[in-house]
Design an enzyme around this catalytic site. Structure first.
Site, PDB file in Angstrom:
ATOM      1  CB  CYS A  77      -0.911  -0.005   1.219  1.00  0.00           C
ATOM      2  SG  CYS A  77      -0.030   0.130   2.790  1.00  0.00           S
ATOM      3  CB  CYS A  90       3.918  -0.769   2.557  1.00  0.00           C
ATOM      4  SG  CYS A  90       2.713  -1.545   3.627  1.00  0.00           S
TER       5      CYS A  90
END
Length: 117
Positions: free
Chosen positions: A47, A50
């Site tokens: 995502c 991250c």
């Protein structure tokens, strides 16, 4: 005799691991061995958070003059093996040092200096 199922004990299903029992002992053993390897890992599904943590970590490594490569672990079975339930997470030399938030470059530098001192 029980009426409408009251008083009946439900059978408890025992799960062998944190991922709901889909792991085999061999895969869990392999995950444990992989976890102890040295290096820097970002744990997360890929995502935006991250990826932001990975970018901040890369900048911190560049500022410190370290040439470590960052391994981005996206497999949730492997992430669960670290005991992490909230991503993104930062792992340095097999030790989870942060989870659940995006660290700034200065915070990553501070953690790297503490862990690798």
């Amino acid at each position: 005799m029980s009426i409408f199922g009251f008083g009946k004990k439900k059978e408890e299903q025992k799960q062998s691991c944190c991922c709901g029992g889909s792991c085999t002992p061999e895969t869990m053993q392999a995950a444990e061995a992989k976890k102890k390897e040295s290096g820097i890992k970002i744990l997360g599904g890929g995502c935006a958070k991250c990826n932001a943590l990975e970018a901040e970590t890369e900048e911190a490594l560049r500022d410190l003059g370290m040439d470590d490569t960052i391994d981005h672990v996206r497999d949730f079975e492997k992430i669960a093996a670290y005991g992490v339930m909230t991503t993104p997470a930062l792992v340095i030399d097999g030790q989870v040092v942060s989870y659940g938030k995006v660290l700034k470059k200065d915070e990553v530098i501070s953690i790297l200096n503490k862990v690798r001192a």
